[in-house]
Scaffold this active site. Structure first.
Site: not given
Ligand code: ZN
Length: 458
Positions: A283, A334
């Site tokens: 991220h 993800d």
């Protein structure tokens, strides 16, 4: 086993080249020749052949959440509540079925290696299974059956969160995630690293056992040091063991870390020796200029997950700045709201455009690097993701005459192709996907059969 393919076009180093012959022996590329004539017995690959894609951030079980978290306002917290509901229901058998179907979906999208950020370790009450690695072994079996290389990023997850007053204990479903302390986590991972169990029905049998730190929220500082020491012990004289960490996905993490430790999560990870070329932060959304410089100087990879970051309203991370500072970039699906690395690659560029009001922040070749070689390096496979001698024979043939790609330049097809344009996928010389279909059969059906029972009376 010797094999040869003749490609209409293939992506070599910086872009597409015409009429490329690729030979392999025992699953490894032995030669790549451009402007070559096909020879008898060559398998012809139409369209553009790219190296296999690397999906560097997966939570396989989140696939069960797709299209189910957008009601009732669909906040981050309704998403998390649904995620815990699924996490509470899985056992090694249902985990295997779900992960196998999710990895087969990845194979259809051209993904030949996945980094599984694995924290669903124990029974729902937190007690270990008879084999404490039963859930990790289910993932290994799932990847083998789906024909995808696995980097198991076995995750240290010890606390339920961080406030300015310190860490809070695991509770409820989170108890499944924890090993008590990092020493016991390392013992369990060590057993997994030494496991030689082989899968009889494997299409591909290739596992790297790496490590992960869930986040600075979930692992207190003194335990981070234990993780770093375990990594040193495992590395010995082989390739460094990859370690991945969620980093600064939400501003609240930065505030809590600053409040309790007086430093940013990036600074904390650096002080505990967890950054470097073997490390990947996932991220990296809310970073200061100092954080960007620290990550870049250490050669840490930044894994962006654009479709997740927009789905969860996380924000837009400084991808271009990180790359310019020296951090390689990789891509992950993800939570699998979408499994399509073309879409993730485009998202990287598109988010930069919206943020800066400028086009062309990343060249198409840089996006392909993130999808391929930089991603595989982040998963502990430094030779993979290139069409060159010595690399694994992992090939992805993308159609250039589909309704989406017709008319596109091969050099820019990363901006027009989708996962549906992947026609053939070869992993270690073995064809896993042909004519857009997986050798396991109907992947939609596999997904449905794995997901629907998880939501019955729930
Ligand atoms: Zn994640």
């Amino acid at each position: 086993v010797r094999q040869a393919w003749w490609c209409e076009q293939a992506w070599l180093e910086d872009g597409p080249v015409g009429e490329v012959r690729i030979e392999s022996a025992d699953g490894t590329i032995t030669s790549v020749v451009a402007d070559a004539d096909p020879r008898p017995g060559d398998e012809h690959l139409r369209g553009l052949v790219l190296p296999g894609f690397a999906n560097t951030h997966s939570h396989a079980f989140h696939r069960a959440l797709r299209g189910r978290t957008h009601g009732e306002g669909g906040t981050f917290w309704t998403w998390r509540e649904r995620m815990y509901a699924v996490a509470s229901r899985l056992d090694p058998g249902t985990y295997l079925a779900l992960a196998r179907a999710a990895y087969a979906e990845m194979a259809l999208a051209g993904i030949t290696a996945v980094g599984e950020f694995h924290y669903l370790h124990h029974r729902p009450d937190g007690e270990p299974y008879d084999d404490p690695n039963a859930m990790g072994l289910a993932l290994k079996e799932a990847a083998a059956q789906a024909g995808v290389r696995l980097t198991l990023l076995d995750t240290c997850y010890l606390a339920g969160g961080l406030t300015a007053d310190g860490h809070v204990p695991l509770e409820g479903t989170q108890r499944r995630f924890g090993d008590g302390d990092a020493g016991r986590w390392a013992e369990r991972v060590d057993a997994m690293r030494r496991s030689r169990e082989r899968s009889p029905g494997a299409l591909v049998d290739d596992v790297v056992v790496g490590a992960a730190v869930h986040s600075v929220r979930a692992v207190p500082r003194e335990q981070l040091a234990v993780v770093a020491a375990a990594l040193d012990g495992w590395t010995g004289d082989s390739d460094p063991v990859p370690v991945h960490m969620h980093l600064s996905e939400q501003p609240a993490e930065n505030e809590a870390c600053q409040g309790f430790y007086g430093m940013s999560p990036t600074a904390l990870l650096r002080s505990e020796q967890l950054l470097g070329p073997h490390a990947t932060v996932v991220h990296a959304t809310h970073l200061s200029g100092d954080d960007v410089a620290t990550l870049g100087a250490s050669g840490t990879t930044a894994c962006f997950c654009p479709t997740t970051e927009r789905d969860l309203a996380d924000g837009i991370g400084p991808a271009r700045a990180l790359r310019d500072a020296g951090a390689p970039l990789s891509l992950g699906s993800d939570q699998h709201a979408v499994i399509d690395l073309f879409e993730e690659a485009r998202g990287l560029e598109a988010h930069e455009r919206l943020n800066t009001l400028q086009r062309g922040r990343f060249a198409p070749a840089e996006l392909v690097t993130a999808m391929t070689s930089a991603g595989h390096a982040s998963l502990g496979r430094p030779r993979a993701g290139r069409l060159e001698a010595g690399a694994p024979a992992d090939l992805v043939a993308v159609s250039l005459d589909s309704p989406r790609t017709a008319g596109s330049l091969a050099a820019q097809v990363v901006h027009s192709a989708t996962a549906a344009d992947v026609r053939q996928v070869v992993v270690g010389g073995r064809t896993i996907v042909q004519h857009g279909a997986h050798v396991l059969g109907d992947v939609g059906m596999l997904l449905r059969d794995a997901i629907e029972p998880l939501w019955e009376d729930g």
